[in-house]
Design an enzyme around this catalytic site. Structure first.
Site, PDB file in Angstrom:
ATOM      1  N   SER A 141      -9.014  13.962   8.520  1.00 41.44           N
ATOM      2  CA  SER A 141      -8.287  12.966   9.304  1.00 41.44           C
ATOM      3  C   SER A 141      -9.234  12.042  10.052  1.00 41.44           C
ATOM      4  CB  SER A 141      -7.356  13.660  10.312  1.00 41.44           C
ATOM      5  OG  SER A 141      -6.344  14.370   9.653  1.00 41.44           O
ATOM      6  N   ASP A 156      -9.139  26.324  11.037  1.00 34.53           N
ATOM      7  CA  ASP A 156     -10.237  26.841  10.212  1.00 34.53           C
ATOM      8  C   ASP A 156     -11.574  26.826  10.948  1.00 34.53           C
ATOM      9  OD1 ASP A 156      -8.392  27.137   8.222  1.00 34.53           O
ATOM     10  OD2 ASP A 156      -9.022  25.382   7.075  1.00 34.53           O
TER      11      ASP A 156
END
Length: 360
Positions: free
Chosen positions: A119, A142
Site C-alpha cells: 500500500s 505479518d
C-alpha cells in the site's frame, strides 16, 4: 501553532487491530494541538476516485471509543491497483490521476497513509506523480515492513494465535492428538514463531526455515516415547510442502490464496506416525477483535508522530519504531527493505533452546 492545515487520513490494505487507535491519535493531535482540520477518506484510494470523494468528518468529543475498536472506521481495500484498475468490461485502466484530482479537490495540505509495504508503495507513487505531501504509518499483522521493529496489528494477532494454541493444548492432551494450528503470514513467519514460543508449541514451522517431514515426525515419536501422546504444531500459512510446493486454495471469486499447509501436514503426520491429528485454521480471526494494549500504544505514538512530521514539513517519510523510540525513515527505504525471520535471530535461538522442533 503555525499555519492552519487541512490533512487527510486513510487506511489501505488488509485491516488489523490498532488502526482506529491511529486515527484517534491523528485527529486528537492535529485538531487539539495544532487546530487543524482532519478529513477521513473512506475505502482507501477508492474513496478518492468517486465524485465527490467519499470522506468522513471528525469531532473531537466523539473519539474515545475508537481506542477499543478493531478494524477501521474508514474502511479499507486491498484490491484494485490504481495504475491498472480492473474495470467492469474486463479491461485495465490507469485511474491514478482520478485519485490525485480527488486529493486536490478536497483542499488537502497533506495525507497520512496507513498501510503495509504494498500500500505504501502505491501511495508513494501517487504522491510523487501528483504532488501529494505524504506521511506513512506501517501496519501489518505479518510484521514484515523492514524499517520498523514492529508494525500495528502484529501484537494483537500474536496474542490471538497464542490464546488459540493455549486452548488447543487441553483438548490435545485430553484426546492424545496432534493439534495443528495454521496461522497467517503471507511471506514471513513472525506470528507463528512468536505465538508458538509463547503458547508452548512442540513444533514450529515457518517459511524461512526449510523442514524435513521425518524430523517433524521424529519429534512426535520422541514425545510418545516419553509418555506424552499429544503434540502442538504451529505452522505459518506460507510454509511449503516438503518438496517445495506452495499450497493455495481456490476461492469463490476465482482467486488463489495461501492455505492448506495444515491439512497437508496432518495427512503426512497421520500416515507416518499413526497419530490422530486435527487442524485449526485461524484465518481472519487474527485480524479481528479489540486491539491489545501494545497496539493501542503503538498506534497512538505513530499517529502523534505522523502529525508532528507534517507540522515540520517532513514528507515522503514513514514513522517507525526502532530502539524503543519513534523515528522517521524515507518511505522508499521502508518499502525496499523486507523483514523476514532471520534464522539466527534471538527468537529462533530461544525456540531451539527450549527444545522446540523447527523441522530442520
Amino acid at each position: 501553532m503555525g499555519e492552519k492545515k487541512r490533512i487527510g487520513i486513510l487506511t489501505s490494505g488488509g485491516d488489523c487491530a490498532g488502526l482506529n487507535a491511529v486515527i484517534r491519535a491523528v485527529v486528537h493531535h492535529a485538531m487539539g494541538t495544532y487546530g487543524w482540520e482532519v478529513v477521513g477518506i473512506r475505502e482507501a484510494t477508492h474513496g478518492l476516485m468517486t465524485r465527490p470523494p467519499q470522506v468522513m468528518e471528525f469531532e473531537l468529543d466523539k473519539l474515545d471509543s475508537l481506542l477499543l475498536m478493531g478494524g477501521t472506521i474508514l474502511g479499507t481495500t486491498n484490491k484494485g491497483d490504481p495504475f491498472a484498475f480492473p474495470m467492469g468490461d474486463g479491461t485495465l485502466r490507469d485511474r491514478s490521476q482520478e485519485i490525485i484530482d480527488g486529493y486536490h479537490s478536497l483542499g488537502l495540505d497533506a495525507l497520512i497513509g496507513i498501510g503495509g509495504d504494498g500500500s505504501l508503495a502505491i501511495l508513494r507513487r501517487l504522491a510523487q506523480q501528483g504532488g501529494i505531501n505524504l506521511v506513512g504509518i506501517p501496519k501489518t499483522i505479518d510484521n514484515d515492513v523492514g524499517a520498523t521493529e514492529v508494525s500495528i496489528g502484529f501484537d494483537t494477532a500474536t496474542n490471538i494465535a497464542t490464546e488459540a494454541l493455549d486452548r488447543l493444548h487441553f483438548t490435545a492432551a485430553s484426546h492424545n492428538r496432534v493439534m495443528i494450528l495454521e496461522v497467517m503470514g503471507r511471506d514471513a513467519g513472525h506470528i507463528a514463531l512468536a505465538a508458538g514460543i509463547a503458547g508452548g508449541a512442540d513444533i514450529i514451522l515457518i517459511p524461512e526455515i526449510p523442514y524435513q517431514m521425518e524430523n517433524v515426525c521424529q519429534k512426535i515419536r520422541q514425545r510418545q516415547e516419553m509418555g506424552k501422546n499429544f503434540c502442538l504444531v504451529m505452522v505459518s500459512e506460507a510454509v511449503r510442502t516438503e518438496v517445495g510446493d506452495q499450497l493455495t486454495e481456490l476461492k469463490a471469486a476465482g482467486e488463489d490464496r495461501l492455505g492448506g499447509i495444515g491439512k497437508y501436514l496432518a495427512e503426512q503426520i497421520a500416515l507416518k506416525t499413526g497419530a490422530e491429528t486435527r487442524v485449526t485454521v485461524l484465518g481472519h480471526i487474527q485480524r479481528g477483535g479489540m486491539p491489545s494494549p501494545v497496539d493501542r500504544l503503538l498506534g497512538s505514538a505513530f499517529g502523534v508522530a505522523a502529525v508532528d512530521l507534517i507540522a515540520q514539513g517532513k514528507y515522503d517519510q514513514m514513522v517507525a519504531w526502532q530502539n524503543r523510540q519513534i523515528v522517521s525513515v524515507p518511505i522508499a527505504e521502508a518499502i525496499n527493505t523486507y523483514r523476514s525471520v532471520d534464522p539466527e535471530e534471538t527468537l529462533v535461538k530461544t525456540a531451539r533452546g527450549l527444545g522446540i522442533c523447527l523441522g530442520d
